[in-house]
Design a protein around this motif. Structure first.
Motif, PDB file in Angstrom:
ATOM      1  N   ALA A  49      40.494  39.899  40.106  1.00 36.42           N
ATOM      2  CA  ALA A  49      41.658  40.206  39.100  1.00 36.42           C
ATOM      3  C   ALA A  49      40.932  40.747  37.752  1.00 36.42           C
ATOM      4  CB  ALA A  49      42.497  39.130  38.696  1.00 36.42           C
ATOM      5  N   VAL A  50      39.927  39.929  37.516  1.00 30.12           N
ATOM      6  CA  VAL A  50      39.068  40.561  36.423  1.00 30.12           C
ATOM      7  C   VAL A  50      38.342  41.800  36.483  1.00 30.12           C
ATOM      8  CG1 VAL A  50      37.311  39.841  34.999  1.00 30.12           C
ATOM      9  CG2 VAL A  50      38.995  38.165  35.210  1.00 30.12           C
ATOM     10  N   ALA A  51      37.722  41.856  37.641  1.00 24.97           N
ATOM     11  CA  ALA A  51      37.000  42.796  38.106  1.00 24.97           C
ATOM     12  C   ALA A  51      38.096  44.154  38.338  1.00 24.97           C
ATOM     13  CB  ALA A  51      36.263  42.698  39.423  1.00 24.97           C
ATOM     14  N   LEU A  52      39.123  43.848  38.663  1.00 25.68           N
ATOM     15  CA  LEU A  52      40.040  45.084  39.030  1.00 25.68           C
ATOM     16  C   LEU A  52      40.429  45.523  37.626  1.00 25.68           C
ATOM     17  CD1 LEU A  52      42.122  46.835  40.353  1.00 25.68           C
ATOM     18  CD2 LEU A  52      44.005  44.816  40.312  1.00 25.68           C
ATOM     19  N   GLY A  53      40.696  44.637  36.692  1.00 22.78           N
ATOM     20  CA  GLY A  53      41.043  45.030  35.209  1.00 22.78           C
ATOM     21  C   GLY A  53      40.005  45.996  34.643  1.00 22.78           C
ATOM     22  N   GLU A  54      38.943  45.703  34.677  1.00 26.97           N
ATOM     23  CA  GLU A  54      37.505  46.343  34.354  1.00 26.97           C
ATOM     24  C   GLU A  54      37.501  47.755  34.967  1.00 26.97           C
ATOM     25  OE1 GLU A  54      34.289  43.808  34.819  1.00 26.97           O
ATOM     26  OE2 GLU A  54      34.987  42.469  33.107  1.00 26.97           O
ATOM     27  N   MET A  55      37.620  47.742  36.487  1.00 28.64           N
ATOM     28  CA  MET A  55      37.623  48.794  37.188  1.00 28.64           C
ATOM     29  C   MET A  55      38.633  49.964  36.695  1.00 28.64           C
ATOM     30  SD  MET A  55      38.720  49.120  41.258  1.00 28.64           S
ATOM     31  CE  MET A  55      38.195  47.612  41.575  1.00 28.64           C
ATOM     32  N   LEU A  56      39.907  49.597  36.582  1.00 25.43           N
ATOM     33  CA  LEU A  56      40.997  50.535  35.999  1.00 25.43           C
ATOM     34  C   LEU A  56      40.880  50.916  34.843  1.00 25.43           C
ATOM     35  CD1 LEU A  56      44.289  48.494  37.599  1.00 25.43           C
ATOM     36  CD2 LEU A  56      43.124  50.513  38.503  1.00 25.43           C
ATOM     37  N   LYS A  57      40.290  49.725  33.777  1.00 25.44           N
ATOM     38  CA  LYS A  57      40.073  50.225  32.382  1.00 25.44           C
ATOM     39  C   LYS A  57      38.830  51.469  32.469  1.00 25.44           C
ATOM     40  CE  LYS A  57      38.559  48.846  27.820  1.00 25.44           C
ATOM     41  NZ  LYS A  57      38.081  47.521  27.385  1.00 25.44           N
ATOM     42  N   GLY A  58      37.906  51.191  33.174  1.00 22.68           N
ATOM     43  CA  GLY A  58      36.729  52.356  33.461  1.00 22.68           C
ATOM     44  C   GLY A  58      37.397  53.602  33.875  1.00 22.68           C
ATOM     45  N   LYS A  59      38.421  53.721  34.692  1.00 21.72           N
ATOM     46  CA  LYS A  59      39.266  54.816  35.178  1.00 21.72           C
ATOM     47  C   LYS A  59      40.167  55.525  34.377  1.00 21.72           C
ATOM     48  CE  LYS A  59      38.498  53.188  39.960  1.00 21.72           C
ATOM     49  NZ  LYS A  59      37.563  54.405  40.218  1.00 21.72           N
ATOM     50  N   GLY A  60      40.507  54.784  33.093  1.00 22.89           N
ATOM     51  CA  GLY A  60      41.473  55.106  31.979  1.00 22.89           C
ATOM     52  C   GLY A  60      42.884  54.854  32.676  1.00 22.89           C
TER      53      GLY A  60
END
Length: 192
Positions: free
Chosen positions: A93-104
């Motif tokens: 979940a933490v990785a997903l949050g970072e991934m989405l943030k990186g994609k805007g």
């Protein structure tokens, strides 16, 4: 619209995801389907995943996260998606949050279907009986013992996601014991 459905096996996540994919024209992204597709397409990450699976090992979070990231970039996800079976753990979940943030991008909601586990076991038993009566075939893990093991695994590994997403303010809960239309209405109210 970017959503995650949480809830134990048999809670109705698949049923609700199917209804939302039809209504909003967004794909339901199943981790297993994404993994199989990456392997079949022989993408770079798919090749790594295949090597791990061929060795009889579990695919790492890093590989799963990369497969999810690639899939989210696909054109059919431009208007959103529903994640099914991912994330399974708080680190994912933490990785997903970072991934989405990186994609805007960000999640619109994490919807948890709250259910009574004893009633779920009864539901599963009824579904099996109905399937057999109709002449259909039953999944090998559709028996009370296997189902109870799946519920235990859910409580231990995936249920902590509820606390995680409650902490981020993204968690919304619905009564998963209501009939399908009532659950759909609750979800639509959250999404409105």
């Amino acid at each position: 619209m970017r959503l995650i459905f949480l809830g134990p096996p048999g809670a109705g996540k698949g049923t609700q995801a199917k209804l939302l994919t039809e209504r909003y024209g967004i794909p339901q992204l199943s981790t297993g389907d994404m993994l199989r597709a990456a392997v079949a397409q022989a993408t770079e990450v798919g090749k790594r995943a295949k090597a791990v699976m061929d060795a009889g090992q579990l695919v790492s979070d890093a590989i799963v996260n990369e497969i999810v990231s690639d899939r989210i970039d696909a054109p059919d996800c431009a208007n959103g998606f529903i994640l099914d079976g991912y994330p399974r753990t708080v680190p994912q979940a933490v990785a997903l949050g970072e991934m989405l943030k990186g994609k805007g991008l960000k999640l619109d909601a994490v919807i948890e279907l709250k259910v009574d586990e004893t009633a779920l076991v009864k539901r599963m038993e009824n579904r099996v009986a109905e399937t057999i009566a109709a002449g259909g075939s039953v999944r090998s893990d559709d028996n009370p013992e296997a189902f109870k093991r799946r519920l235990t695994e859910y409580r231990e590994k995936t249920a902590p996601l509820s606390e995680h997403y409650a902490g981020t303010g993204e968690l919304k809960t619905v009564d998963g014991m209501a009939d399908v239309d009532a659950v759909t209405a609750q979800i639509e109210k959250i999404l409105a």
